[in-house]
Design a protein around this motif. Sequence first.
Motif, PDB file in Angstrom:
ATOM      1  N   ASN A  50       1.029  -1.156  -0.031  1.00 13.97           N
ATOM      2  CA  ASN A  50       0.303   0.040   0.044  1.00 13.97           C
ATOM      3  C   ASN A  50       1.098   1.082   0.095  1.00 13.97           C
ATOM      4  OD1 ASN A  50      -2.271  -1.496   0.021  1.00 13.97           O
ATOM      5  ND2 ASN A  50      -2.985  -0.509   2.237  1.00 13.97           N
ATOM      6  N   ALA A  51       2.285   1.215   1.249  1.00 10.07           N
ATOM      7  CA  ALA A  51       2.919   2.764   0.655  1.00 10.07           C
ATOM      8  C   ALA A  51       3.314   2.655  -0.395  1.00 10.07           C
ATOM      9  CB  ALA A  51       3.742   2.254   2.075  1.00 10.07           C
ATOM     10  N   THR A  54       0.695   4.597  -6.096  1.00  5.59           N
ATOM     11  CA  THR A  54       0.229   5.613  -6.239  1.00  5.59           C
ATOM     12  C   THR A  54      -1.166   6.138  -5.916  1.00  5.59           C
ATOM     13  OG1 THR A  54      -0.326   5.202  -8.883  1.00  5.59           O
ATOM     14  CG2 THR A  54       1.689   6.115  -8.906  1.00  5.59           C
ATOM     15  N   LEU A  56      -2.600   7.011  -2.918  1.00  5.46           N
ATOM     16  CA  LEU A  56      -2.718   7.172  -1.662  1.00  5.46           C
ATOM     17  C   LEU A  56      -3.787   6.684  -1.138  1.00  5.46           C
ATOM     18  CD1 LEU A  56      -1.503  11.166  -1.484  1.00  5.46           C
ATOM     19  CD2 LEU A  56      -0.892   8.626  -1.484  1.00  5.46           C
ATOM     20  N   SER A  57      -3.663   5.230   0.550  1.00  8.41           N
ATOM     21  CA  SER A  57      -4.823   5.667   1.259  1.00  8.41           C
ATOM     22  C   SER A  57      -4.182   5.152   2.414  1.00  8.41           C
ATOM     23  CB  SER A  57      -4.918   3.674   0.757  1.00  8.41           C
ATOM     24  OG  SER A  57      -4.188   3.297   0.905  1.00  8.41           O
ATOM     25  N   GLU A  58      -5.506   5.544   3.431  1.00  8.61           N
ATOM     26  CA  GLU A  58      -4.722   5.449   5.032  1.00  8.61           C
ATOM     27  C   GLU A  58      -5.900   4.425   5.282  1.00  8.61           C
ATOM     28  OE1 GLU A  58      -4.314   9.202   6.424  1.00  8.61           O
ATOM     29  OE2 GLU A  58      -4.521  10.728   4.782  1.00  8.61           O
TER      30      GLU A  58
END
Length: 88
Positions: A50-51, A54, A56-58
């Motif tokens: 995930n990191a 491209t 961005l997810s939190e």
Amino acid sequence: MYSSSEPCPMCLVACYWARVPRLVYAATSHDAAANGFEDLQFYRQLALPNAERTLLSETAAGGEMHEVAARSLASWADKLPFPVEPKL
Ligand SMILES: [Zn+2]
């Protein structure tokens, strides 16, 4: 299932959810990429942690929103007429 092209990631997942037992396709994602389709790029993104993606997810894991959302899922599962088998 027979397809003219390798399914995009979304359609491939739909095949899994529909329990399609076998998939046969002609053109590959590389063929699609050569003609401007982004499927191959998306497959590459999904393979990344995930990191590194491209997009961005939190996650709210550990916070109040996580607890509320997790309880909601558990409430849904409790109402099913059969026991839930975790898919971890
Ligand atoms: Zn698709």
